[in-house]
Design an enzyme around this catalytic site. Structure first.
Site, short mmCIF file in Angstrom:
data_model
loop_
_atom_site.label_atom_id
_atom_site.label_comp_id
_atom_site.label_asym_id
_atom_site.label_seq_id
_atom_site.Cartn_x
_atom_site.Cartn_y
_atom_site.Cartn_z
N LYS A 1 0.83 -1.22 0.00
CA LYS A 1 0.00 0.00 0.00
C LYS A 1 0.85 1.27 0.00
O LYS A 1 0.34 2.37 -0.12
CB LYS A 1 -0.98 -0.01 1.17
CG LYS A 1 -0.48 0.52 2.49
CD LYS A 1 -1.65 0.76 3.45
CE LYS A 1 -1.18 1.38 4.74
NZ LYS A 1 -2.23 1.53 5.75
N ASN B 1 15.77 -9.13 15.59
CA ASN B 1 15.93 -7.77 15.02
C ASN B 1 16.82 -7.78 13.79
O ASN B 1 17.94 -8.27 13.86
CB ASN B 1 16.61 -6.86 16.05
CG ASN B 1 15.63 -6.25 17.00
OD1 ASN B 1 14.72 -6.93 17.48
ND2 ASN B 1 15.79 -4.97 17.28
N ASP C 1 10.41 -12.33 16.71
CA ASP C 1 10.62 -12.96 18.02
C ASP C 1 9.93 -12.18 19.15
O ASP C 1 9.83 -12.67 20.27
CB ASP C 1 12.13 -13.10 18.31
CG ASP C 1 12.87 -11.77 18.37
OD1 ASP C 1 12.28 -10.72 18.07
OD2 ASP C 1 14.07 -11.78 18.73
N LYS D 1 1.15 -9.02 16.03
CA LYS D 1 1.88 -10.04 15.28
C LYS D 1 1.59 -11.43 15.85
O LYS D 1 1.44 -12.40 15.10
CB LYS D 1 3.40 -9.77 15.31
CG LYS D 1 3.87 -8.57 14.52
CD LYS D 1 3.59 -8.66 13.02
CE LYS D 1 4.45 -9.70 12.32
NZ LYS D 1 4.24 -9.67 10.84
N TYR E 1 2.21 -3.75 19.01
CA TYR E 1 2.83 -4.35 17.81
C TYR E 1 2.98 -5.86 17.98
O TYR E 1 2.51 -6.64 17.15
CB TYR E 1 4.20 -3.71 17.54
CG TYR E 1 5.06 -4.52 16.57
CD1 TYR E 1 4.65 -4.71 15.24
CD2 TYR E 1 6.25 -5.13 16.98
CE1 TYR E 1 5.42 -5.47 14.35
CE2 TYR E 1 7.02 -5.89 16.10
CZ TYR E 1 6.61 -6.06 14.79
OH TYR E 1 7.35 -6.81 13.92
N SER E 2 3.67 -6.27 19.06
CA SER E 2 3.95 -7.71 19.19
C SER E 2 2.67 -8.50 19.43
O SER E 2 2.56 -9.65 18.97
CB SER E 2 5.00 -7.97 20.28
OG SER E 2 4.63 -7.38 21.49
N ALA F 1 3.77 -7.71 4.71
CA ALA F 1 3.10 -6.43 4.98
C ALA F 1 2.66 -6.34 6.44
O ALA F 1 2.01 -7.24 6.96
CB ALA F 1 1.88 -6.28 4.07
P1 NAD Z 1 8.59 -2.11 7.09
O1 NAD Z 1 7.81 -1.28 8.05
O2 NAD Z 1 9.91 -1.63 6.62
O3 NAD Z 1 7.71 -2.40 5.79
C1 NAD Z 1 6.36 -2.79 5.86
C2 NAD Z 1 5.81 -2.76 4.45
O4 NAD Z 1 4.42 -3.17 4.50
C3 NAD Z 1 5.81 -1.35 3.82
O5 NAD Z 1 6.27 -1.43 2.50
C4 NAD Z 1 4.36 -0.92 3.88
O6 NAD Z 1 4.00 -0.02 2.84
C5 NAD Z 1 3.64 -2.26 3.74
N1 NAD Z 1 2.29 -2.22 4.30
C6 NAD Z 1 1.93 -1.75 5.54
N2 NAD Z 1 0.59 -1.87 5.69
C7 NAD Z 1 0.12 -2.45 4.55
C8 NAD Z 1 -1.18 -2.82 4.11
N3 NAD Z 1 -2.26 -2.62 4.88
N4 NAD Z 1 -1.33 -3.38 2.88
C9 NAD Z 1 -0.23 -3.56 2.07
N5 NAD Z 1 1.01 -3.20 2.45
C10 NAD Z 1 1.19 -2.66 3.66
O7 NAD Z 1 8.72 -3.55 7.78
P2 NAD Z 1 9.93 -4.59 7.78
O8 NAD Z 1 10.88 -4.21 8.82
O9 NAD Z 1 10.37 -4.80 6.39
O10 NAD Z 1 9.16 -5.89 8.28
C11 NAD Z 1 8.54 -6.79 7.37
C12 NAD Z 1 7.94 -7.95 8.15
O11 NAD Z 1 8.96 -8.59 8.91
C13 NAD Z 1 6.87 -7.52 9.15
O12 NAD Z 1 5.84 -8.47 9.12
C14 NAD Z 1 7.59 -7.53 10.49
O13 NAD Z 1 6.70 -7.81 11.54
C15 NAD Z 1 8.57 -8.67 10.27
N6 NAD Z 1 9.82 -8.59 11.07
C16 NAD Z 1 10.58 -7.46 11.07
C17 NAD Z 1 11.77 -7.45 11.78
C18 NAD Z 1 12.67 -6.24 11.79
O14 NAD Z 1 13.65 -6.21 12.55
N7 NAD Z 1 12.43 -5.24 10.95
C19 NAD Z 1 12.17 -8.58 12.50
C20 NAD Z 1 11.37 -9.72 12.46
C21 NAD Z 1 10.20 -9.72 11.74
#
Ligand code: NAD
Length: 358
Positions: free
Chosen positions: A33, A186, A133, A161, A157-158, A81
């Site tokens: 989005k 992380n 995690d 998830k 947030y957590s 997402a």
């Molecule tokens: P980010 O915030 O950088 O990116 C999230 C993406 O999702 C963005 O491009 C955003 O536009 C899109 N998005 C948000 N809401 C949306 C919706 N309603 N419809 C369509 N697209 C949507 O996140 P990230 O750090 O890349 O994390 C990606 C995934 O990995 C997440 O599910 C997060 O929980 C998980 N995660 C992240 C980390 C970390 O350290 N960053 C660690 C473990 C897991």
């Protein structure tokens, strides 16, 4: 193979797409989005690739999502997402409930309908859910999160998830949808939105701005380079068992304060602050009010993915962090571009008294 990726314009999703396009001949549809955290500039290097397409779409818009899945006919759905910043979830939990819980439900429901129609006999379809995690909550000294650790999330947030993980698992147990889940520690690396600890500290430091440390900075996180995360996801997609969860983590436990000290020291070493040999970036550190509900420690037991699938990380924290700092210094225009609008690296996630009373 046709892969439908949600959230592919974000930090990890864009690394995943860049990795897939440079290693395989798969067709990829990025469904995103473009929230404040989603940036097509992160995909500029592959935007003309014949195997790549993009649809601006919201997983909360079920009918649009349904049409996009049916038209593309994916063999694989990889779900990144999400709303991802803990501080923002404290000030605005609703967005997290909508995207992370309802959006994940929409995607599961539309995938189930699509799977039932198209994959009844040949079981080649897969729904892969990306999680964190943080769902396991706060960890005591000497313990590690395994795939059997009970969920105990602390932040909106957590919790959102955790809820999405439960939904994904239940779509497998109840409806038989072929799923896998990964819970990763992380991540750090290039193209991470500058609200997150590492890019925030790098950018503040080079602008001589204060480096805000929440509480005393003793919170421990287990850091993994985003490319190691992406390689682990690839492995789970090809070798992982349907219905299973795999934890991913680099055994790189660091306190937040140590991470910031290392960034400061590496910046000093890179000598971008040329005008004063006496200057230490550490002097910019300021201790500020802690995040409410801040978990003290996360650490992953990665023995399942290591032993069963043979995964191991390639990047050490020290070399990965140095490369990441250099990437930010060389890509200040990307940083400027993604921060335009509402965000100027201001503090978020502090409780407002009127919010508490609600
Ligand atoms: P980010 O915030 O950088 O990116 C999230 C993406 O999702 C963005 O491009 C955003 O536009 C899109 N998005 C948000 N809401 C949306 C919706 N309603 N419809 C369509 N697209 C949507 O996140 P990230 O750090 O890349 O994390 C990606 C995934 O990995 C997440 O599910 C997060 O929980 C998980 N995660 C992240 C980390 C970390 O350290 N960053 C660690 C473990 C897991």
């Amino acid at each position: 193979m046709k892969i439908f990726v949600t959230g592919g314009a974000g930090f990890i999703g864009s690394a995943f797409i860049r990795y897939l396009l440079s290693n395989y001949d798969n067709k990829i549809l990025n469904y995103d989005k473009l929230s404040y955290a989603g940036n097509l500039n992160s995909l500029a290097s592959i935007s003309n690739n014949k195997n790549y397409s993009f649809i601006k779409g919201d997983i909360c818009n079920k009918s649009h999502l349904s049409k996009s899945i049916i038209n593309f006919k994916p063999d694989l759905v990889v779900h990144f997402a999400a709303e991802t910043h803990v501080d923002r979830s404290i000030n605005n939990p609703e967005e997290f409930i909508n995207t992370n819980i309802i959006g994940t439900y929409n995607l599961l429901d539309e995938c189930l309908k699509y799977w039932n129609k198209n994959f009844v006999k040949e079981n080649t379809f897969r729904f892969h859910h990306i999680s964190t995690d943080e769902v396991y909550g706060d960890l005591k000294k000497n313990e590690f999160f395994s795939e059997y650790t009970p969920y105990d999330p602390s932040s909106p947030y957590s919790a959102s998830k955790a809820s999405s993980d439960h939904l994904v698992r239940s779509w497998f147990r109840t409806f038989g949808l072929p799923i896998t889940i990964t819970n990763c520690s992380n991540n750090y690396g290039p193209y991470q939105y500058p609200e997150k600890l590492i890019p925030l500290m790098i950018l503040n430091a080079i602008e001589n701005k204060p480096l805000p440390i929440y509480g005393d900075g003793s919170q421990i996180r287990d850091w993994l380079h985003v490319d190691d995360h992406v390689r682990a996801i690839d492995l789970v997609l090809s070798e992982g068992k349907v219905g299973e969860t795999y934890n991913i983590g680099g055994k790189n436990e660091k306190t937040n304060l140590d991470v910031v000290y290392t960034i400061c020291d590496l910046l000093n070493e890179i000598k971008i602050k040329k005008n004063s040999l006496q200057f230490s970036y550490r002097s910019l550190i300021e201790f500020v009010e802690d995040r409410p509900g801040h978990d003290k420690r996360y650490a992953i037991d990665n023995s399942k993915i290591s032993k069963q699938l043979g995964w191991k990380q390639e990047e050490s924290f020290e070399s990965g962090l140095k490369k990441t700092i250099e990437w930010y210094l060389n890509n200040l225009s990307w940083c400027k571009e993604v921060q335009k609008g509402e965000f100027s690296r201001q503090r978020t996630g502090i409780l407002k008294s009127n919010y508490k009373q609600k």
